[in-house]
Design a protein around this motif. Sequence first.
Motif, PDB file in Angstrom:
ATOM      1  N   TYR A  81     -44.082 -36.336  17.359  1.00  0.00           N
ATOM      2  CA  TYR A  81     -44.655 -37.495  18.043  1.00  0.00           C
ATOM      3  C   TYR A  81     -45.480 -38.353  17.098  1.00  0.00           C
ATOM      4  O   TYR A  81     -46.198 -37.830  16.247  1.00  0.00           O
ATOM      5  CB  TYR A  81     -45.567 -36.999  19.166  1.00  0.00           C
ATOM      6  CG  TYR A  81     -46.236 -38.099  19.936  1.00  0.00           C
ATOM      7  CD1 TYR A  81     -45.534 -38.772  20.934  1.00  0.00           C
ATOM      8  CD2 TYR A  81     -47.542 -38.493  19.657  1.00  0.00           C
ATOM      9  CE1 TYR A  81     -46.126 -39.795  21.639  1.00  0.00           C
ATOM     10  CE2 TYR A  81     -48.138 -39.523  20.365  1.00  0.00           C
ATOM     11  CZ  TYR A  81     -47.427 -40.164  21.355  1.00  0.00           C
ATOM     12  OH  TYR A  81     -48.020 -41.186  22.050  1.00  0.00           O
TER      13      TYR A  81
ATOM     14  N   TRP B 144     -46.896 -42.703  15.860  1.00  0.00           N
ATOM     15  CA  TRP B 144     -46.810 -44.161  15.741  1.00  0.00           C
ATOM     16  C   TRP B 144     -46.453 -44.588  14.335  1.00  0.00           C
ATOM     17  O   TRP B 144     -47.118 -45.450  13.751  1.00  0.00           O
ATOM     18  CB  TRP B 144     -48.129 -44.791  16.169  1.00  0.00           C
ATOM     19  CG  TRP B 144     -48.156 -45.113  17.622  1.00  0.00           C
ATOM     20  CD1 TRP B 144     -48.342 -44.239  18.648  1.00  0.00           C
ATOM     21  CD2 TRP B 144     -47.996 -46.413  18.208  1.00  0.00           C
ATOM     22  NE1 TRP B 144     -48.306 -44.914  19.848  1.00  0.00           N
ATOM     23  CE2 TRP B 144     -48.101 -46.245  19.606  1.00  0.00           C
ATOM     24  CE3 TRP B 144     -47.772 -47.688  17.694  1.00  0.00           C
ATOM     25  CZ2 TRP B 144     -47.991 -47.314  20.498  1.00  0.00           C
ATOM     26  CZ3 TRP B 144     -47.662 -48.748  18.577  1.00  0.00           C
ATOM     27  CH2 TRP B 144     -47.766 -48.559  19.970  1.00  0.00           C
TER      28      TRP B 144
ATOM     29  N   SER C 227     -49.972 -41.187  25.244  1.00  0.00           N
ATOM     30  CA  SER C 227     -50.488 -42.432  25.815  1.00  0.00           C
ATOM     31  C   SER C 227     -50.573 -42.364  27.326  1.00  0.00           C
ATOM     32  O   SER C 227     -51.612 -42.624  27.917  1.00  0.00           O
ATOM     33  CB  SER C 227     -49.567 -43.591  25.430  1.00  0.00           C
ATOM     34  OG  SER C 227     -49.241 -43.562  24.074  1.00  0.00           O
TER      35      SER C 227
END
Length: 821
Positions: A151, A153, A184
């Motif tokens: 996971y 960004w 999120s």
Amino acid sequence: MNTFWNMKRRTFLKGGSSFVAAAALVSPASALRAFAQAPAKTVITAAHWGPLEVTVENGKITGSGPALADRRENYLQSVVADQVHHRVRVKQPMVRKGFLDGLDDVETPDGKRGKDEFVAVSWERAYDLVEQQLRRVRQEHGAKSIWGGSYGWYSSGSLHAAQTLLQRFLRLTGGYVDRVNSYSTGAISVIMPHIMGNAETTVPQTTWPVILEHSDVVMIMSANPMNTLEIAWTSSDEKGRLYFEKLRDSGKRIIIIDPMYSETARFFGDRAEWIAPNPTTDVPLMLGIAHELLTTERHDQAFLDEYTVGFERFAAYLRGEDDGTEKTPEWAANICDVPADKIRELATLFADNRTMLMAGWAMQRADKGEQTHWTLVTLAAMLGQIGLPGGGFGFSYHYSNGGVPPHEAIVVPGISATPDAPHLADQIEDTSEYTLPVARIVEALENPGDKLDYNGGQVTLPDIRLIWWCGGNPFHHHQDTNRLRRAWQKPEVVIVSEPYWTATAKHADIVLPITTSYERDDITMTGDFSNMHIVPMKKVVEPQHEARDDYEVFRELSARFGVEQEYSEGRTQMGWIKHFYEQAADVARAKRVRMPRFQQFWEENAIIKNPVDKSRGDWVRHADFREDPVLNPLGTPSGKIEIFSETIDAMNYDDCLGHPSWLEPVEYLGNATPEHPIHLMTPHLAYRLHSQLNYTRLRDEYAVANREPVFLHPEDAAERGIADGDLVRVYNDRGQILCGAVLDEGIKRRVIAIHEGAWYDPADDGDNALCKNGNMNVLVVDRGTSKLAQGTCGYTALVQFEKFTGTAPELTAFEPPIGAA
Ligand SMILES: Nc1nc2c(c(=O)[nH]1)N[C@H]1C(S)=C(S)[C@@H](COP(=O)(O)OP(=O)(O)OC[C@H]3O[C@@H](n4cnc5c(=O)[nH]c(N)nc54)[C@H](O)[C@@H]3O)O[C@H]1N2
Ligand SMILES: Nc1nc2c(c(=O)[nH]1)N[C@H]1C(S)=C(S)[C@@H](COP(=O)(O)OP(=O)(O)OC[C@H]3O[C@@H](n4cnc5c(=O)[nH]c(N)nc54)[C@H](O)[C@@H]3O)O[C@H]1N2
Ligand SMILES: [Mo]
């Protein structure tokens, strides 16, 4: 009101403007010729924080800023030079010494991850090691032992999508264990489909022009758009803030509900009312409002009858028929610390006006977080304005510029994790039984084979032997860092692909140095919702040191596993970029929109703006459902809004009932103890994207005593003899961290805030090492929000704090580890 941010911001603007001037100075070619150097050039590229114009001289980046015409200040855009040239870059492939020494017995890890030195190796050697380990683990334990959830960004770009490329490669070579959900919206994205038929977070919102025209009242709950709109998943279209400016200037009633006087509250100033509940008590607050609507008969019974199911069950709960507790405003006030009169006033205000209920996501990132947005939807249903212009609710006005009117859907696609390789299908293992709710990774490492309740079913915790993280930073994003650090010693192999020596990289066995997005060619869109621009992402400088692109790493390894053709589909990098562009161009042609040929687009290095989608400028969410709920039902079992969900009720969970309920979080002010009397909040920071950019010069704008700031109410600080700028130790039974004090009246008493994203920097190898850089997750509860969603509880933590009086340990967060240059 405290002036910390205002003060810091002024300093920044000074620095910022001199920086821009420096960039401008280099442009006259004559000045440069005098030194007989290559002229400075500017290149267009993009990051999550918007399209960028980057200046380069002699292979070095000397400036960066916004590339869109209607420029506005966004600090994140100013530090590309640091991103590329900082000393904390990983410069060569590196292997942990203990791992190399123990290669003949990798099955027995030495427990020294994050506590060891590193040895530089060649790329060939690194590939050899990765290949051997991957083959061995696959052979011995199968795909279910390989964690590819990864996971994070990672950077923007259609081609260099780090996690997708990892998964593409792992899939082609036999499969891996994947994850579901995100940190999120872990709770909402599971509960909302039961209630509304979709997550309501990544869908178009009622557009801003409609809100500006029709809403009378706008509530902003648990959202700080002035910070969080700086970024988008693709690249920011940067327009959301302009609409918030219009909203501020519109004279509408704005209600901000946030335990902190956030940047958004500051932005609205006296044009908004700030209401500060205790953290993670928005559910009682909203139940109090709902109770008032019910008892004063201001709820819209006709709407509830036609568009919802189960209101009677909820009304009975409000009246206290099941549990003997009436959810009166007084009851609510006692928990959330908003006065009962104010709760009554909000009920009247919302019911008597066209009201848009905007909510961010912080409040659902908490124990029992499922209840927050469910209660909010229920409140909106009672107000009866869902589907009306300017009414109802929206969960994405603070994120990726939700609500900005859409442009024609001429979309550049990206690389896929599931390449079309039918001939390999029977070699790819099905690991779906092990697909993990993302934030439960530590449970899996601790108790492989156990069953985990999840959304009405069960997941078997995978027995992870090999972790490959590519494009994320779990030593920032995961809760209870000390527990993670212990569990992280269990797998046999940990590989991390990273441009920087993050704590995650420092806790790896094999570290692969990856290019930043400024060292490779790519393409992206702006506006996750608006499809506004197509942006060329041109390589700005050559790869630094020995860094390689994720794409090339996995292509090389695919070749070693005999699947290069399937991986690359015979395309070069530029071939892929052109391929993506041409798919958008095909759509454009069908819509009779002119787009330049690829070659021209690339050479001109200019941003393309898609035409506005005129048919959707005044789009209203759920208008079609409201118009005809039979023809346009929601994707729920009843086709309606489920205030009572038979599906959830049938799961028989004690931590998520059939209707929205107040279920006490494991830790919040209501059960605080003398040992840990303070609620810790962990909001997102304007100067970072999570842990990204923590090492840049932007840190000078917010660091206090060279540590991550902790925001304290002056009276809480005074009780402990703490003054502004002091070092503070924040601690609980999970760990301890060092921060710099900011005294701030804009935070509730008994609440403190430390932003997420400071790089974990343990002072020693012990189980309770002091984090020298104030990584808040050391202190946060690591458990699932409930059996329903198993989301993260990032906002659930009780702590204590004191003045730090010892000798301040040296900060090492941004130094490469021993053995690395
Ligand atoms: N307590 C608490 N915890 C939280 C939150 C909270 O509010 N409170 N928020 C949560 C939320 S919402 C989220 S989304 C997560 C975010 O958690 P992450 O997404 O893990 O955080 P980032 O710092 O963005 O990590 C991205 C990493 O990818 C690396 N990277 C960038 N580009 C590339 C590339 O091209 N290739 C490779 N291989 N790597 C690259 C960066 O250097 C960086 O280390 O954190 C969560 N954690
Ligand atoms: N600059 C920047 N922008 C970002 C990010 C970033 O790291 N930096 N991260 C991006 C990502 S991945 C995500 S998921 C989003 C996150 O978006 P959000 O989850 O909405 O953002 P947060 O900063 O966690 O919280 C927003 C506000 O909620 C308040 N809040 C906290 N707890 C409570 C509560 O219990 N009740 C109420 N009413 N308010 C509360 C906080 O004080 C804060 O002001 O932001 C995105 N945008
Ligand atoms: Mo997020």
